[in-house]
Write an enzyme that holds these catalytic residues in place. Structure first.
Site, PDB file in Angstrom:
ATOM      1  CG  HIS A  52      -0.121   0.346   2.680  1.00 44.19           C
ATOM      2  ND1 HIS A  52       0.761   1.106   3.737  1.00 44.19           N
ATOM      3  CD2 HIS A  52       0.612  -1.223   2.713  1.00 44.19           C
ATOM      4  CE1 HIS A  52       0.470   0.904   4.099  1.00 44.19           C
ATOM      5  NE2 HIS A  52       0.584  -0.005   4.387  1.00 44.19           N
ATOM      6  CG  ASP A  53      -0.486   4.122   1.758  1.00 44.27           C
ATOM      7  OD1 ASP A  53      -1.119   5.170   0.988  1.00 44.27           O
ATOM      8  OD2 ASP A  53      -0.792   3.430   2.292  1.00 44.27           O
TER       9      ASP A  53
ATOM     10  N   GLY B 278       4.713  -1.656   2.391  1.00 40.95           N
ATOM     11  CA  GLY B 278       4.269  -0.407   1.970  1.00 40.95           C
ATOM     12  C   GLY B 278       4.736   0.995   2.181  1.00 40.95           C
TER      13      GLY B 278
END
Length: 266
Positions: free
Chosen positions: A121-122, A139
């Site tokens: 994520h991100d 992430g």
């Protein structure tokens, strides 16, 4: 015309552009947008607020856009944006962003994600990036253009990898990797410049020579890294690739720079 196999499940709210092909047993959620020429071969699941760029191909059992693997995630409307002409092979997983990381995971164009690789994520990934089999990206990572990860490599959360770098197979990378760098090992150490990659991509002999000279100064034994950065910037200020390395090291980061284990020239 768009082709959807009879066994596929496509939400009525999903957006499918012309020439999209959705194979057997695929599942496409309501907030998904598939651009022109996207191919989901079979058994692909695309969920969440996910957009996929033109002519990207996704192979069986890939899981794209499901909730981030972050225990702090509370269902916020984050996104996953995948560019054009990407190759996403079997069992690849890609997660959207989170409130704590900008709400978006972004993948550029012309990338290849081989079987079993993961995008956390991100994370922000540039163009022409290659993830070999079973690469693990945590992430909040940032990956520059033309980076190649060897099979089974892993990058720590909030890690950065500069453009044209090469990460050796099975490497555990816990620190940032300079542009044009070559790192190998567990824990990974800087082994020099990615000379093979530079030659393959058409960098001239003079440009490579300047980078090698600058590398020798930057990772010499005398003085501090900050002092050596000043020397390199003063001496090689007209060399754009060298200054990319200098600027990368000077930029704010949550991680240290991956350094050589032994002082050595590239």
């Amino acid at each position: 015309m768009t082709e959807v196999h009879s066994t596929a499940t496509i939400d009525a709210k999903a957006q499918l552009a012309p020439d999209v092909k959705v194979g057997p047993y695929c599942v496409v959620g309501p907030d998904v947008a598939l651009s022109e020429g996207v191919v989901l071969h079979s058994h692909v699941v695309v969920e969440g607020r996910t957009s996929i760029g033109a002519h990207t191909q996704i192979y069986p059992f890939a899981s794209i856009g499901h909730a981030p693997q972050d225990l702090k995630y509370k269902g916020e409307p984050s996104r996953l944006e995948i560019g054009a002409n990407n190759l996403i092979r079997e069992h690849v997983t890609m997660n959207p962003g989170t409130e704590g990381g900008g709400m978006i995971t972004s993948i550029g164009n012309n990338c290849a994600f081989l079987a079993g690789s993961h995008v956390g994520h991100d994370s922000i990934i540039g163009d022409h990036v290659v993830f070999s089999n079973n690469v693990m990206l945590a992430g909040h990572c940032k990956i520059g253009d033309y980076v190649i990860f060897g099979g089974g490599a892993a990058l720590h959360q909030f890690g950065r990898v500069g453009k044209h770098a090469f990460i050796g197979g099975m490497s555990a990378v816990e620190n940032d990797v300079i542009p044009y760098g070559l790192v190998v090992g567990n824990r990974a150490v800087l082994m020099g410049l990615n000379l093979i990659g530079l030659k393959r991509r058409g960098f001239s002999r003079d440009r490579i020579h300047a980078m090698r000279e600058a590398y020798g100064v930057l990772f010499a034994e005398d003085g501090t890294l900050r002092e050596r950065l000043v020397r390199v910037a003063d001496r090689f200020g007209d060399e754009p690739e060298v200054m990319e390395i200098v600027d990368f090291i000077r930029a704010e980061s949550d991680r240290s720079i991956c350094m050589p284990r032994h002082d050595r020239a590239a």
